[in-house]
Design a protein around this motif. Structure first.
Motif, PDB file in Angstrom:
ATOM      1  N   UNK A  16       0.816  -1.334  -0.003  1.00 19.49           N
ATOM      2  CA  UNK A  16       0.107  -0.157   0.222  1.00 19.49           C
ATOM      3  C   UNK A  16       1.017   1.370   0.042  1.00 19.49           C
ATOM      4  N   UNK A  17       0.709   1.969  -0.932  1.00 15.22           N
ATOM      5  CA  UNK A  17       1.253   3.461  -0.844  1.00 15.22           C
ATOM      6  C   UNK A  17       0.303   4.346  -0.552  1.00 15.22           C
ATOM      7  N   UNK A  18       0.378   5.281   0.499  1.00 15.46           N
ATOM      8  CA  UNK A  18      -0.527   6.258   0.889  1.00 15.46           C
ATOM      9  C   UNK A  18      -0.103   7.439   0.983  1.00 15.46           C
ATOM     10  N   UNK A  19      -0.960   8.462   1.143  1.00 16.69           N
ATOM     11  CA  UNK A  19      -0.375   9.768   1.452  1.00 16.69           C
ATOM     12  C   UNK A  19       0.462  10.109   3.065  1.00 16.69           C
ATOM     13  N   UNK A  20       0.360   8.889   3.616  1.00 18.05           N
ATOM     14  CA  UNK A  20       1.207   9.022   5.000  1.00 18.05           C
ATOM     15  C   UNK A  20       0.646   9.505   6.199  1.00 18.05           C
ATOM     16  N   UNK A  21      -0.803   9.872   6.104  1.00 18.47           N
ATOM     17  CA  UNK A  21      -1.750  10.056   7.278  1.00 18.47           C
ATOM     18  C   UNK A  21      -2.184   9.277   8.095  1.00 18.47           C
ATOM     19  N   UNK A  22      -2.647   9.414   9.182  1.00 18.75           N
ATOM     20  CA  UNK A  22      -3.019   8.417  10.150  1.00 18.75           C
ATOM     21  C   UNK A  22      -4.502   8.744  10.453  1.00 18.75           C
ATOM     22  N   UNK A  23      -5.007   9.776   9.759  1.00 18.26           N
ATOM     23  CA  UNK A  23      -6.404  10.131  10.288  1.00 18.26           C
ATOM     24  C   UNK A  23      -7.478  10.050   8.895  1.00 18.26           C
ATOM     25  N   UNK A  24      -8.742   9.574   9.404  1.00 19.24           N
ATOM     26  CA  UNK A  24      -9.746   9.578   8.380  1.00 19.24           C
ATOM     27  C   UNK A  24      -9.573   8.293   7.497  1.00 19.24           C
ATOM     28  N   UNK A  25      -9.896   8.142   6.410  1.00 17.86           N
ATOM     29  CA  UNK A  25      -9.950   7.040   5.449  1.00 17.86           C
ATOM     30  C   UNK A  25      -8.430   6.602   5.330  1.00 17.86           C
ATOM     31  N   UNK A  26      -7.628   7.725   5.159  1.00 16.55           N
ATOM     32  CA  UNK A  26      -6.210   7.486   4.960  1.00 16.55           C
ATOM     33  C   UNK A  26      -5.733   6.609   6.124  1.00 16.55           C
ATOM     34  N   UNK A  27      -5.940   6.953   7.355  1.00 13.34           N
ATOM     35  CA  UNK A  27      -5.576   6.212   8.520  1.00 13.34           C
ATOM     36  C   UNK A  27      -6.146   4.780   8.531  1.00 13.34           C
ATOM     37  N   UNK A  28      -7.634   4.591   8.032  1.00 11.30           N
ATOM     38  CA  UNK A  28      -8.387   3.415   8.016  1.00 11.30           C
ATOM     39  C   UNK A  28      -7.594   2.342   7.218  1.00 11.30           C
ATOM     40  N   UNK A  29      -6.979   3.058   6.011  1.00 15.48           N
ATOM     41  CA  UNK A  29      -6.782   2.017   4.735  1.00 15.48           C
ATOM     42  C   UNK A  29      -5.358   1.638   5.172  1.00 15.48           C
ATOM     43  N   UNK A  30      -4.400   2.360   5.956  1.00 10.94           N
ATOM     44  CA  UNK A  30      -3.180   1.758   6.301  1.00 10.94           C
ATOM     45  C   UNK A  30      -3.398   0.596   7.476  1.00 10.94           C
ATOM     46  N   UNK A  31      -4.088   1.183   8.408  1.00 14.41           N
ATOM     47  CA  UNK A  31      -4.501   0.135   9.565  1.00 14.41           C
ATOM     48  C   UNK A  31      -5.209  -1.090   8.970  1.00 14.41           C
ATOM     49  N   UNK A  32      -5.852  -1.036   7.688  1.00 11.04           N
ATOM     50  CA  UNK A  32      -6.498  -2.421   7.252  1.00 11.04           C
ATOM     51  C   UNK A  32      -5.206  -2.975   6.746  1.00 11.04           C
ATOM     52  N   UNK A  33      -4.343  -2.594   6.100  1.00 11.64           N
ATOM     53  CA  UNK A  33      -3.306  -3.109   5.305  1.00 11.64           C
ATOM     54  C   UNK A  33      -2.627  -3.900   6.241  1.00 11.64           C
ATOM     55  N   UNK A  34      -2.070  -3.070   7.549  1.00 11.44           N
ATOM     56  CA  UNK A  34      -1.213  -3.619   8.439  1.00 11.44           C
ATOM     57  C   UNK A  34      -2.043  -4.936   9.217  1.00 11.44           C
ATOM     58  N   UNK A  35      -3.264  -4.525   9.571  1.00 13.42           N
ATOM     59  CA  UNK A  35      -3.868  -5.721  10.280  1.00 13.42           C
ATOM     60  C   UNK A  35      -4.092  -7.096   9.464  1.00 13.42           C
ATOM     61  N   UNK A  36      -3.708  -6.970   7.814  1.00  9.77           N
ATOM     62  CA  UNK A  36      -3.743  -8.124   7.140  1.00  9.77           C
ATOM     63  C   UNK A  36      -2.347  -8.462   7.005  1.00  9.77           C
ATOM     64  N   UNK A  37      -1.454  -7.824   7.428  1.00  8.12           N
ATOM     65  CA  UNK A  37      -0.072  -8.214   7.279  1.00  8.12           C
ATOM     66  C   UNK A  37       0.574  -7.617   6.060  1.00  8.12           C
ATOM     67  N   UNK A  38       0.070  -6.570   5.570  1.00 12.84           N
ATOM     68  CA  UNK A  38       0.386  -5.760   4.546  1.00 12.84           C
ATOM     69  C   UNK A  38       1.655  -4.968   4.850  1.00 12.84           C
ATOM     70  N   UNK A  39       2.400  -4.490   3.854  1.00 14.45           N
ATOM     71  CA  UNK A  39       3.563  -3.378   3.720  1.00 14.45           C
ATOM     72  C   UNK A  39       2.977  -2.096   3.464  1.00 14.45           C
ATOM     73  N   UNK A  40       3.209  -1.012   4.291  1.00 17.18           N
ATOM     74  CA  UNK A  40       2.683   0.461   3.896  1.00 17.18           C
ATOM     75  C   UNK A  40       3.971   1.215   3.918  1.00 17.18           C
TER      76      UNK A  40
END
Length: 181
Positions: free
Chosen positions: A36-60
């Motif tokens: 997952x490449x993201x905008x590097x934020x931890x809030x809103x949907x941006x935070x949720x997408x990274x949390x979802x990826x990490x919870x499933x064992x993904x690299x962010x």
């Protein structure tokens, strides 16, 4: 596998269904073995997408301007966090580091990112696939307007064809799959 950039909202005041969609996106990317490449934020949907990826064992991989780090909204749990000097360099780096793009519902910043990556694709500056997730018809009015642009020749049909549209996250990833070999 591929590095897939997800553009989405960072607002803290969104309806929970959008946060769930973002978390589902991150988890599905990770399940399919993508970074997952993201905008590097931890809030809103941006935070949720990274949390979802990490919870499933993904690299962010997060890319964030220093000004947002200073506001304390950086995803410090990212596997890799790249800090840029501004928003323009952030977008450039996100495009460079990504093999494909998914756009979830969002506001001005999300649309800015989508249009930047789409415009550069129409200019043949890259050939990376892009999917717009039109969950619950969120983007239907925008898509109608874009078709009007094409009908009036402000946008070439080939340019319109570069933007793939899906109703769900699994469908979006299925559309990207043939382009990611």
């Amino acid at each position: 596998m591929a590095a897939i950039c997800v553009f989405c909202a960072s607002s803290r005041t969104l309806d929970h269904r959008w946060l769930d969609l973002a978390a589902e996106t991150g988890a599905e990317l990770a399940r399919r073995g993508h970074t997952l490449v993201s905008g590097g934020g931890c809030v809103g949907m941006m935070g949720a997408v990274t949390d979802g990826a990490r919870a499933a064992g993904g690299y962010t991989l997060g890319v964030i301007p220093q000004s947002l780090v200073d506001l304390e909204v950086a995803d410090l749990a990212a596997d890799e966090l790249v800090v840029t000097d501004g928003m323009a360099s952030r977008k450039t780096l996100m495009i460079e580091k990504s093999d494909a793009f998914i756009t979830l519902p969002g506001g001005l910043g999300t649309l800015d990112e989508l249009f930047e990556v789409w415009t550069t694709a129409t200019l043949a500056l890259h050939a990376k696939p892009m999917v717009l997730v039109d969950a619950d018809g969120f983007y239907r009015p925008l898509l109608d307007w874009l078709r009007t642009l094409a009908d009036q020749r402000f946008l070439k049909p080939a340019g319109m064809d570069l933007l793939l549209v899906a109703d769900t996250v699994p469908e979006a990833l299925d559309l990207l799959a043939p382009h990611l070999s």
